[in-house]
Enzyme design. Structure first.
Site, PDB file in Angstrom:
ATOM      1  N   ASN A 164       0.798  -1.351   0.181  1.00 49.19           N
ATOM      2  CA  ASN A 164      -0.015   0.023   0.050  1.00 49.19           C
ATOM      3  C   ASN A 164       0.869   1.039  -0.043  1.00 49.19           C
ATOM      4  O   ASN A 164       0.881   2.038   0.772  1.00 49.19           O
ATOM      5  CB  ASN A 164      -0.936   0.049   1.141  1.00 49.19           C
ATOM      6  N   HIS A 185       7.148   5.788   1.053  1.00 52.42           N
ATOM      7  CA  HIS A 185       7.837   4.598   0.755  1.00 52.42           C
ATOM      8  C   HIS A 185       8.751   4.763  -0.482  1.00 52.42           C
ATOM      9  O   HIS A 185       9.936   4.429  -0.486  1.00 52.42           O
ATOM     10  CB  HIS A 185       6.941   3.445   0.279  1.00 52.42           C
ATOM     11  N   GLN A 210       2.875  -8.951  13.448  1.00 48.40           N
ATOM     12  CA  GLN A 210       3.183  -7.600  14.279  1.00 48.40           C
ATOM     13  C   GLN A 210       1.659  -6.883  14.634  1.00 48.40           C
ATOM     14  O   GLN A 210       1.956  -5.765  15.136  1.00 48.40           O
ATOM     15  CB  GLN A 210       4.106  -6.755  13.523  1.00 48.40           C
ATOM     16  N   ARG A 252      11.665   7.298   9.316  1.00 53.04           N
ATOM     17  CA  ARG A 252      11.799   7.718  10.481  1.00 53.04           C
ATOM     18  C   ARG A 252      10.429   7.903  11.327  1.00 53.04           C
ATOM     19  O   ARG A 252      10.474   8.177  12.326  1.00 53.04           O
ATOM     20  CB  ARG A 252      12.745   9.172  10.476  1.00 53.04           C
ATOM     21  N   SER A 291       0.885   8.041   5.640  1.00 55.24           N
ATOM     22  CA  SER A 291       0.864   6.713   6.376  1.00 55.24           C
ATOM     23  C   SER A 291      -0.148   5.905   5.588  1.00 55.24           C
ATOM     24  O   SER A 291      -1.126   6.449   5.087  1.00 55.24           O
ATOM     25  CB  SER A 291       0.467   6.748   7.708  1.00 55.24           C
ATOM     26  N   SER A 292       0.191   4.774   5.368  1.00 57.47           N
ATOM     27  CA  SER A 292      -0.790   3.795   4.640  1.00 57.47           C
ATOM     28  C   SER A 292      -2.270   3.876   5.357  1.00 57.47           C
ATOM     29  O   SER A 292      -3.346   3.851   4.921  1.00 57.47           O
ATOM     30  CB  SER A 292      -0.607   2.336   4.701  1.00 57.47           C
TER      31      SER A 292
HETATM   32  O1  PAF Z   1       7.302  -0.608   8.811  1.00 57.18           O
HETATM   33  C1  PAF Z   1       6.580  -1.322   8.359  1.00 57.18           C
HETATM   34  O2  PAF Z   1       6.062  -1.464   7.288  1.00 57.18           O
HETATM   35  C2  PAF Z   1       6.901  -2.861   8.859  1.00 57.18           C
HETATM   36  O3  PAF Z   1       6.858  -2.783  10.083  1.00 57.18           O
HETATM   37  C3  PAF Z   1       8.028  -3.640   8.339  1.00 57.18           C
HETATM   38  C4  PAF Z   1       9.418  -3.033   8.559  1.00 57.18           C
HETATM   39  C5  PAF Z   1       8.083  -3.764   6.883  1.00 57.18           C
HETATM   40  C6  PAF Z   1       7.872  -4.943   9.027  1.00 57.18           C
HETATM   41  O4  PAF Z   1       6.803  -5.899   8.569  1.00 57.18           O
END
Ligand code: PAF
Length: 277
Positions: A28, A33, A57, A144, A181-182
């Site tokens: 996304n 990015h 996560q 960051r 942010s996504s």
């Molecule tokens: O920052 C993210 O998008 C995620 O936490 C990562 C570092 C790709 C790990 O899944």
């Protein structure tokens, strides 16, 4: 750009690459990015981005299921940005069975987002370690905006001796200051207009410190109260020193103010670095 879905294919594709710069993502993709990809180009000749929504996560009841999956668009953006390899593994390959071996995150994870997202940093360090083992990059680039995550990943590399240089990239912001942010895609029009309040409050804390204030608790409490008064549910607004990510002492000058708060059903995070006078 090659789009690769399996670990075996990726290892074959990267076998002869002398200098790999890696951008791990959950897809996304937005301009933030793409700035990571731009930075990666300065550090390697082969740019690899991963696109993997890492179940590990997300806390129970979190937004794993509704996290946007936009692989085709993401690949088009990566290709246009000059990425060489997009790695989009299947969940059943990265987690063929329950991931019993997990990494215990460093102490710096047991605060801030770690207080509100149980298991989050364990999931992050575990998947990042797996991805480093698979991609074997020379450099890895992170935003960051996820300041605590970046700190935790630097510790992962330091404490587990990964031969990977970690590079942090400045947060990209919308015109009004909202950090990209996504999760901004979840916001309704009204919420989007209101969302800038988080970065505005962090700026106010920074301005207070730049003007000589050292009453850190009162400054952060002011920010929390303003957000709560506008209907936000505040997880935290806190100051830390940048070198150790602990609450700053009176002599500390290298500061960062970090905030996380909910607007409706969406949790936003942001931070601003502050060089105190
Ligand atoms: O920052 C993210 O998008 C995620 O936490 C990562 C570092 C790709 C790990 O899944």
């Amino acid at each position: 750009m090659d789009v690769v879905h399996t670990v075996a294919e990726l290892r074959t594709r990267l076998a002869k690459e002398p200098s790999i710069a890696f951008v791990p993502t959950m897809g996304n993709l937005h301009a933030g990015h793409l700035a990571l990809v731009e930075e990666a180009k300065r550090h390697g000749t082969c740019i690899v981005a991963s696109l993997f929504v890492n179940r590990l996560q997300f806390e129970p009841g979190g937004d794993f299921d509704r996290y946007p999956r936009t692989l085709e668009d993401d690949c088009a953006r990566l290709a246009a940005a000059g990425c060489h390899v997009a790695f989009a593994p299947q969940e059943k390959e990265l987690y063929p069975s329950a991931q019993e071996i997990v990494l215990s995150p460093p102490l710096a994870a047991a605060q801030l987002c770690g207080d509100f997202r149980p298991g989050h940093f364990q999931g992050v360090v575990t998947v990042v370690a797996k991805l480093f083992n698979i991609v074997a990059p020379h450099t890895a680039v992170f935003g960051r905006k996820d300041y605590q995550q970046l700190f935790v990943i630097r510790e992962l590399v330091r404490q587990l001796n990964y031969p990977v240089a970690i590079v942090g990239v400045e947060t990209k912001r919308e015109a009004d200051g909202l950090a990209m942010s996504s999760r901004n895609g979840y916001l309704s029009r009204e919420e989007r207009a209101e969302a800038v309040r988080l970065s505005r409050n962090l700026r106010r804390v920074r301005e207070g410190i730049a003007a000589g204030r050292r009453d850190f608790d009162a400054l952060c409490e002011g920010a929390r109260a303003d957000l709560a008064g506008a209907g936000w549910r505040v997880d935290y607004v806190e100051l830390r020193n940048r070198s150790r990510l602990v609450p700053p002492g009176p002599a500390d000058r290298d500061l960062v103010v970090l905030g996380a708060a909910w607007i409706g059903r969406t949790r936003l995070i942001d931070n601003l670095e502050i060089d105190a006078p």
